[in-house]
Design a protein around this motif. Structure first.
Motif, PDB file in Angstrom:
ATOM      1  N   MET A  17      34.562  36.049  31.352  1.00 27.56           N
ATOM      2  CA  MET A  17      35.574  35.073  31.747  1.00 27.56           C
ATOM      3  C   MET A  17      35.964  34.246  30.531  1.00 27.56           C
ATOM      4  SD  MET A  17      33.254  32.185  33.691  1.00 27.56           S
ATOM      5  CE  MET A  17      31.956  31.293  32.803  1.00 27.56           C
ATOM      6  N   LYS A  39      30.249  35.785  33.050  1.00 24.44           N
ATOM      7  CA  LYS A  39      30.408  35.017  34.284  1.00 24.44           C
ATOM      8  C   LYS A  39      29.046  34.559  34.784  1.00 24.44           C
ATOM      9  CE  LYS A  39      34.517  37.438  36.042  1.00 24.44           C
ATOM     10  NZ  LYS A  39      35.029  38.298  37.149  1.00 24.44           N
ATOM     11  N   LYS A  50      36.208  30.041  41.954  1.00 26.68           N
ATOM     12  CA  LYS A  50      37.237  30.301  40.950  1.00 26.68           C
ATOM     13  C   LYS A  50      37.854  28.952  40.636  1.00 26.68           C
ATOM     14  CE  LYS A  50      41.221  33.129  39.687  1.00 26.68           C
ATOM     15  NZ  LYS A  50      40.612  33.437  38.365  1.00 26.68           N
ATOM     16  N   GLY A  85      38.491  24.116  43.099  1.00 28.08           N
ATOM     17  CA  GLY A  85      38.949  25.495  43.049  1.00 28.08           C
ATOM     18  C   GLY A  85      38.838  26.170  44.399  1.00 28.08           C
ATOM     19  N   VAL A  88      34.923  32.011  46.055  1.00 26.77           N
ATOM     20  CA  VAL A  88      34.968  33.456  45.864  1.00 26.77           C
ATOM     21  C   VAL A  88      33.923  34.126  46.755  1.00 26.77           C
ATOM     22  CG1 VAL A  88      34.736  35.359  44.222  1.00 26.77           C
ATOM     23  CG2 VAL A  88      35.775  33.202  43.489  1.00 26.77           C
ATOM     24  N   GLU A 120      36.624  29.728  33.911  1.00 30.11           N
ATOM     25  CA  GLU A 120      37.348  30.360  35.009  1.00 30.11           C
ATOM     26  C   GLU A 120      36.526  30.410  36.295  1.00 30.11           C
ATOM     27  OE1 GLU A 120      40.342  33.735  34.014  1.00 30.11           O
ATOM     28  OE2 GLU A 120      38.601  34.037  32.699  1.00 30.11           O
ATOM     29  N   TYR A 121      35.203  30.485  36.136  1.00 33.40           N
ATOM     30  CA  TYR A 121      34.325  30.547  37.298  1.00 33.40           C
ATOM     31  C   TYR A 121      33.165  29.581  37.119  1.00 33.40           C
ATOM     32  CZ  TYR A 121      36.806  34.835  38.534  1.00 33.40           C
ATOM     33  OH  TYR A 121      37.790  35.743  38.865  1.00 33.40           O
ATOM     34  N   LEU A 354      46.184  28.170  40.908  1.00 33.66           N
ATOM     35  CA  LEU A 354      45.770  28.868  42.120  1.00 33.66           C
ATOM     36  C   LEU A 354      46.623  28.470  43.317  1.00 33.66           C
ATOM     37  CD1 LEU A 354      41.881  28.609  41.762  1.00 33.66           C
ATOM     38  CD2 LEU A 354      43.421  30.393  40.917  1.00 33.66           C
TER      39      LEU A 354
END
Length: 354
Positions: A17, A39, A50, A85, A88, A120-121, A354
């Motif tokens: 990521m 990640k 996310k 976020g 996931v 990103e994660y 997002l």
């Protein structure tokens, strides 16, 4: 603790990521954007998020600078504790499901953890995460958790605050602007120190009853009555002066850990002064010879401030002030802005749309 080699996908086996990472202590420039960082892996009780946005807190750049016990910091390190976020993955019995919009803190700004939220994660334990209240964007939600929870926990020993007099030092900053709103929502009289440019902001927008221009006035001289609670985000001589206007019996001084004495006296003398005044305050308070003295070390649990603030958000009684927003590749710029010390509200790092 440091890892000399650049990590790769095999480190977690989950792919890579983009993230803002520092591998050495130093100025903001050591915080660099990387596109192939492993990640994070999710453990039972955690959710994988996310990330849409994160926000900057002083602990982030103090850790990057090495202004913490360096031997406790695992490197490479992704800073950040605030996150907003989309879920996931989560446990089968989790109350969260993929696609849920959430916010909170992952607790992984802890020195010994590699994974923070400038990425990103991110992973976070369910006990630190809530659904984003309706009407708030990812950026606004990301700006809330750590600062709001710190503000709440600073005043919690004196709650309920209805009818009490509260003084918040540095009320235009991240923690300060939330402390004002939390105290006002509970019915307190709230005064705050700030610069002249922020006087209208703290009174008209946040609801403070009195703004004290710290550049022109001495707060201890303009305070006509003693305070029941003082939230100190400045420290140093502010602590000494605050004690003069705080109720001796039943008063509460909240030391939100700061570098006040160190900034004024240098590291060695400042550290000694900090230890002296902290020990003195705690001891006198415990003996009933002075106001209650607490050192605020933020605890990561949604019911210690985040749940209560989320209710205010849902009721339209809580405003989020974002001074600047920067994209993830410019995270170093976000640290520069925060370190300058004149941010109104929060600095947010936007990670994904997002």
């Amino acid at each position: 603790m440091t890892r000399g080699l650049k990590p790769h996908a095999a480190a977690t086996g989950l792919g890579t990521m983009s993230a803002a990472v520092f591998r050495n202590f130093g100025p903001p420039s050591v915080l660099r954007y990387e596109t192939d960082f492993p990640k994070p892996s999710r453990r039972p009780g955690e959710i994988l998020i996310k990330v849409a946005a994160a926000s900057v807190n002083p602990v982030d750049w103090k850790t990057r600078k090495g202004d913490v016990p360096r031997f406790t910091v695992t490197r490479p390190k992704i800073p950040g504790g605030d996150v907003a976020g989309v879920v996931v993955t989560a446990d089968d019995n989790s109350k969260f499901k993929p696609g849920d919009k959430v916010f909170g803190c992952n607790g992984n700004q802890a020195f010994w953890s590699t994974y923070g939220t400038y990425a990103e994660y991110a992973v976070a334990h369910e006990s630190t995460i809530l659904p984003i209240p309706e009407g708030f964007s990812f950026s606004q939600a990301a700006a809330v958790p750590l600062a709001a929870m710190t503000a709440y926990q600073a005043m919690q020993p004196s709650m309920p605050l209805a009818g009490k007099r509260v003084l918040v030092h540095a009320g235009a900053g991240g923690v300060g602007h939330y402390a004002i709103q939390i105290a006002k929502a509970q019915g307190a009289f709230v005064a705050t120190t700030c610069g002249s440019r922020n006087a209208e902001f703290v009174t008209r927008e946040l609801g403070a009853d009195q703004a004290i221009d710290y550049k022109k006035e001495k707060f201890e001289e303009v305070s006509k009555e003693p305070y029941d609670v003082i939230v100190d985000l400045v420290g140093g001589d502010y602590e000494i002066r605050s004690m003069k206007i705080l109720q001796t019996k039943g008063g509460h001084y909240a030391n939100v850990i700061n570098g006040g004495f160190i900034n004024q006296k240098g590291f060695l003398l400042g550290t000694a002064a900090t230890a002296y005044h902290m020990t003195k305050g705690i001891l006198l308070g415990a003996l009933g010879l002075g106001p209650k003295y607490t050192v605020v070390v933020m605890k990561h649990h949604k019911h210690l401030g985040l749940t209560q603030v989320a209710e205010l958000m849902q009721q339209g009684k809580f405003k989020v002030s974002i001074d600047k927003e920067v994209p993830l590749p410019e995270a170093a710029k976000a640290h520069e802005l925060s370190e300058e010390g004149h941010v109104r509200g929060k600095v947010v790092i936007n990670v994904a749309n997002l």
